[in-house]
Design an enzyme around this catalytic site. Sequence first.
Site, mmCIF file in Angstrom:
data_model
loop_
_atom_site.group_PDB
_atom_site.id
_atom_site.type_symbol
_atom_site.label_atom_id
_atom_site.label_comp_id
_atom_site.label_asym_id
_atom_site.label_seq_id
_atom_site.Cartn_x
_atom_site.Cartn_y
_atom_site.Cartn_z
ATOM 1 N N GLY A 49 -2.544 -15.381 23.695
ATOM 2 C CA GLY A 49 -2.373 -13.978 24.010
ATOM 3 C C GLY A 49 -0.980 -13.449 23.733
ATOM 4 O O GLY A 49 -0.798 -12.267 23.470
ATOM 5 N N PHE A 50 0.036 -14.334 23.778
ATOM 6 C CA PHE A 50 1.416 -13.871 23.684
ATOM 7 C C PHE A 50 2.175 -14.421 22.485
ATOM 8 O O PHE A 50 3.332 -14.069 22.287
ATOM 9 C CB PHE A 50 2.178 -14.254 24.954
ATOM 10 C CG PHE A 50 1.542 -13.714 26.196
ATOM 11 C CD1 PHE A 50 1.497 -12.353 26.441
ATOM 12 C CD2 PHE A 50 0.962 -14.572 27.119
ATOM 13 C CE1 PHE A 50 0.904 -11.849 27.582
ATOM 14 C CE2 PHE A 50 0.368 -14.077 28.263
ATOM 15 C CZ PHE A 50 0.343 -12.711 28.501
ATOM 16 N N VAL A 53 1.577 -19.736 16.692
ATOM 17 C CA VAL A 53 2.346 -20.942 16.367
ATOM 18 C C VAL A 53 2.111 -21.293 14.906
ATOM 19 O O VAL A 53 0.969 -21.315 14.434
ATOM 20 C CB VAL A 53 1.957 -22.128 17.279
ATOM 21 C CG1 VAL A 53 2.799 -23.358 16.948
ATOM 22 C CG2 VAL A 53 2.115 -21.751 18.752
ATOM 23 N N ASP A 174 0.861 -23.239 33.657
ATOM 24 C CA ASP A 174 -0.265 -23.023 32.737
ATOM 25 C C ASP A 174 -0.743 -24.341 32.144
ATOM 26 O O ASP A 174 -1.034 -24.427 30.959
ATOM 27 C CB ASP A 174 0.155 -22.052 31.625
ATOM 28 C CG ASP A 174 -1.044 -21.566 30.822
ATOM 29 O OD1 ASP A 174 -2.155 -21.498 31.386
ATOM 30 O OD2 ASP A 174 -0.879 -21.271 29.627
#
Length: 201
Positions: A49-50, A53, A174
């Site tokens: 979501g952010f 890679v 997370d």
Amino acid sequence: MDGEISIRYKVDLERMLLDGSAEPTYLWLSLLEDITDCFSDDQQIGSGGFAVVYKGIVGERMVAVKKLSQTLDMHENKFHKEVECLMKAKHKNIVRFLGYCSDTQGRIANYEGKFVMADLRNWLLCFEYVPNGSLDKYITDSSGGLEWGERYQIIKGICEGLLHLHEKHILHLDLKPEDIWLLNSTEGKSHLPRTYTVLAL
């Protein structure tokens, strides 16, 4: 940055990959663009979501470059805190943090019929590349998949990595199978003896 300087910084990053005791450092945006082929889709190895890679090629070695979303509602101080946490998280069971890039450039953009100067922000994090993938690709039911000894080594590695983070007053927040990366043994005793936990933003 001209080609000669870019090559020098690439050589410095390659040297850093070979030297496990090298400290994380600032990495130029142009260097990260160069090693990821300008963040091409072909180099993309993951997304969330952010961030997206990318795999970066540095000589004979590879790195993972995490490019944070420009729409991410994060204050610059929070990014600096993230970098500070990653710099403190040095442990054999935590993926190695190599460096960061915080680059903001002013660009002219058309906004509601007017030309305005807009900040184009690039926040990137660079990590050691772990080629065997994440734990979620190895999890199966109890009758198949990993041997008990391998499962034990993975669990032990996760616990050792988390203990180190907690001793440094860092909370992961997370942790999931996709954030646990597996590395081959150089001793040949087991094919998955070391695990890495990846700090997520």
